[in-house]
Design a protein around this motif. Structure first.
Motif, PDB file in Angstrom:
ATOM      1  N   UNK A   6       0.677  -1.142   0.022  1.00  0.00           N
ATOM      2  CA  UNK A   6      -0.198  -0.236   0.161  1.00  0.00           C
ATOM      3  C   UNK A   6       0.932   1.573   0.097  1.00  0.00           C
ATOM      4  N   UNK A   7       1.655   0.842   1.067  1.00  0.00           N
ATOM      5  CA  UNK A   7       2.583   2.571   0.856  1.00  0.00           C
ATOM      6  C   UNK A   7       3.624   2.691  -0.719  1.00  0.00           C
ATOM      7  N   UNK A   8       3.881   1.585  -1.243  1.00  0.00           N
ATOM      8  CA  UNK A   8       5.143   1.706  -2.383  1.00  0.00           C
ATOM      9  C   UNK A   8       3.718   2.107  -3.691  1.00  0.00           C
ATOM     10  N   UNK A   9       2.048   1.953  -3.427  1.00  0.00           N
ATOM     11  CA  UNK A   9       1.974   2.266  -4.823  1.00  0.00           C
ATOM     12  C   UNK A   9       1.521   3.736  -4.231  1.00  0.00           C
ATOM     13  N   UNK A  10       0.577   3.887  -2.702  1.00  0.00           N
ATOM     14  CA  UNK A  10       0.920   5.435  -2.566  1.00  0.00           C
ATOM     15  C   UNK A  10       1.356   6.411  -3.181  1.00  0.00           C
ATOM     16  N   UNK A  11       2.952   5.476  -2.915  1.00  0.00           N
ATOM     17  CA  UNK A  11       4.070   7.403  -2.885  1.00  0.00           C
ATOM     18  C   UNK A  11       4.480   7.171  -4.298  1.00  0.00           C
ATOM     19  N   UNK A  12       4.154   5.875  -4.967  1.00  0.00           N
ATOM     20  CA  UNK A  12       4.406   6.131  -6.961  1.00  0.00           C
ATOM     21  C   UNK A  12       2.841   6.125  -7.042  1.00  0.00           C
ATOM     22  N   UNK A  13       2.289   6.730  -6.703  1.00  0.00           N
ATOM     23  CA  UNK A  13       0.845   7.793  -7.844  1.00  0.00           C
ATOM     24  C   UNK A  13       1.566   8.787  -6.899  1.00  0.00           C
ATOM     25  N   UNK A  14       1.584   8.880  -6.418  1.00  0.00           N
ATOM     26  CA  UNK A  14       1.704  10.544  -5.876  1.00  0.00           C
ATOM     27  C   UNK A  14       3.005  11.136  -6.758  1.00  0.00           C
ATOM     28  N   UNK A  15       3.800  10.383  -7.044  1.00  0.00           N
ATOM     29  CA  UNK A  15       5.632  10.481  -7.950  1.00  0.00           C
ATOM     30  C   UNK A  15       5.007  10.601  -9.194  1.00  0.00           C
ATOM     31  N   UNK A  16       4.550   9.645 -10.172  1.00  0.00           N
ATOM     32  CA  UNK A  16       3.910   9.836 -10.774  1.00  0.00           C
ATOM     33  C   UNK A  16       3.282  11.189 -11.691  1.00  0.00           C
ATOM     34  N   UNK A  17       2.446  10.790 -10.569  1.00  0.00           N
ATOM     35  CA  UNK A  17       1.376  12.332 -10.883  1.00  0.00           C
ATOM     36  C   UNK A  17       2.143  13.535 -11.146  1.00  0.00           C
ATOM     37  N   UNK A  18       2.925  13.672  -9.674  1.00  0.00           N
ATOM     38  CA  UNK A  18       3.592  15.032 -10.029  1.00  0.00           C
ATOM     39  C   UNK A  18       4.657  14.771 -11.953  1.00  0.00           C
ATOM     40  N   UNK A  19       4.739  13.625 -11.728  1.00  0.00           N
ATOM     41  CA  UNK A  19       5.679  13.338 -12.868  1.00  0.00           C
ATOM     42  C   UNK A  19       5.046  14.428 -14.339  1.00  0.00           C
ATOM     43  N   UNK A  20       4.115  13.564 -13.907  1.00  0.00           N
ATOM     44  CA  UNK A  20       3.429  13.948 -15.430  1.00  0.00           C
ATOM     45  C   UNK A  20       2.682  15.719 -15.767  1.00  0.00           C
ATOM     46  N   UNK A  21       2.424  15.534 -14.317  1.00  0.00           N
ATOM     47  CA  UNK A  21       1.343  17.274 -14.752  1.00  0.00           C
ATOM     48  C   UNK A  21       2.850  17.989 -14.213  1.00  0.00           C
ATOM     49  N   UNK A  22       3.893  17.837 -14.444  1.00  0.00           N
ATOM     50  CA  UNK A  22       5.071  18.720 -15.047  1.00  0.00           C
ATOM     51  C   UNK A  22       5.858  18.465 -16.191  1.00  0.00           C
ATOM     52  N   UNK A  23       4.911  18.361 -16.989  1.00  0.00           N
ATOM     53  CA  UNK A  23       6.025  17.577 -18.289  1.00  0.00           C
ATOM     54  C   UNK A  23       5.173  18.736 -18.890  1.00  0.00           C
ATOM     55  N   UNK A  24       5.422  19.187 -20.425  1.00  0.00           N
ATOM     56  CA  UNK A  24       5.755  20.014 -21.427  1.00  0.00           C
ATOM     57  C   UNK A  24       4.346  19.956 -21.581  1.00  0.00           C
ATOM     58  N   UNK A  25       3.580  21.453 -21.760  1.00  0.00           N
ATOM     59  CA  UNK A  25       1.983  21.715 -21.744  1.00  0.00           C
ATOM     60  C   UNK A  25       1.183  20.888 -20.648  1.00  0.00           C
ATOM     61  N   UNK A  26       1.675  20.614 -19.834  1.00  0.00           N
ATOM     62  CA  UNK A  26       1.045  20.521 -18.048  1.00  0.00           C
ATOM     63  C   UNK A  26       1.196  22.383 -17.338  1.00  0.00           C
ATOM     64  N   UNK A  27       0.065  21.372 -16.675  1.00  0.00           N
ATOM     65  CA  UNK A  27       0.670  22.684 -15.636  1.00  0.00           C
ATOM     66  C   UNK A  27       0.576  23.390 -15.010  1.00  0.00           C
ATOM     67  N   UNK A  28       1.671  21.946 -13.709  1.00  0.00           N
ATOM     68  CA  UNK A  28       2.992  23.041 -13.386  1.00  0.00           C
ATOM     69  C   UNK A  28       4.622  22.503 -13.927  1.00  0.00           C
ATOM     70  N   UNK A  29       4.514  22.335 -15.727  1.00  0.00           N
ATOM     71  CA  UNK A  29       5.617  22.993 -16.242  1.00  0.00           C
ATOM     72  C   UNK A  29       6.866  23.810 -15.834  1.00  0.00           C
ATOM     73  N   UNK A  30       6.057  25.039 -15.155  1.00  0.00           N
ATOM     74  CA  UNK A  30       7.407  25.828 -15.433  1.00  0.00           C
ATOM     75  C   UNK A  30       7.753  25.886 -13.884  1.00  0.00           C
ATOM     76  N   UNK A  31       6.737  25.445 -12.803  1.00  0.00           N
ATOM     77  CA  UNK A  31       8.114  24.861 -11.621  1.00  0.00           C
ATOM     78  C   UNK A  31       9.225  23.697 -12.098  1.00  0.00           C
ATOM     79  N   UNK A  32       8.921  22.889 -12.811  1.00  0.00           N
ATOM     80  CA  UNK A  32      10.126  22.050 -13.614  1.00  0.00           C
ATOM     81  C   UNK A  32      10.737  22.559 -14.490  1.00  0.00           C
ATOM     82  N   UNK A  33      10.682  23.479 -14.713  1.00  0.00           N
ATOM     83  CA  UNK A  33      11.510  24.359 -15.752  1.00  0.00           C
ATOM     84  C   UNK A  33      12.288  25.621 -14.620  1.00  0.00           C
TER      85      UNK A  33
END
Length: 120
Positions: A6-33
């Protein structure tokens, strides 16, 4: 064992969610840049590297799992699991992201190939 998964899956969902949300043309891309330009080494475990991020983001995974009732209270056993949670979620995030990138490149290849064939 269930708590660890449960802890591995929860952490992975958070990390992958952030990774997706910070890619090019996404909401948090400016933070990544901004992080890449200003503090790339320091920000890797915070918001840049999906392999490194579970070391920090697993704390949020623990918190969400406890407050949502997925696991019981944090005790000595769950604290000892922390390195396994970090390693497991890092491995899971890395494999899922690599698989996603492979599917994306294959689909782009076939899209470009079909586009070139239709133009001929």
């Amino acid at each position: 064992m269930t708590t660890l998964l449960i802890l591995i899956i929860t952490t992975s969902i958070l990390v992958l969610g952030w990774t997706i949300a910070s890619q090019r043309n996404m909401l948090f891309h400016g933070i990544r840049v901004w992080a890449e330009e200003n503090w790339p080494t320091l920000m890797k475990p915070v918001c840049l590297c999906h392999w490194c991020m579970p070391s920090i983001w697993s704390l949020f995974g623990y918190s969400i799992s406890v407050y949502s009732g997925l696991i019981g209270k944090v005790n000595f056993q769950t604290i000892v699991m922390y390195p396994l949670v970090v390693c497991g979620s890092s491995l899971l995030c890395g494999m899922v992201w690599a698989l996603y990138q492979m599917f994306e490149s294959v689909s782009e290849f076939f899209y470009d190939k079909n586009k070139r064939e239709s133009e001929d």
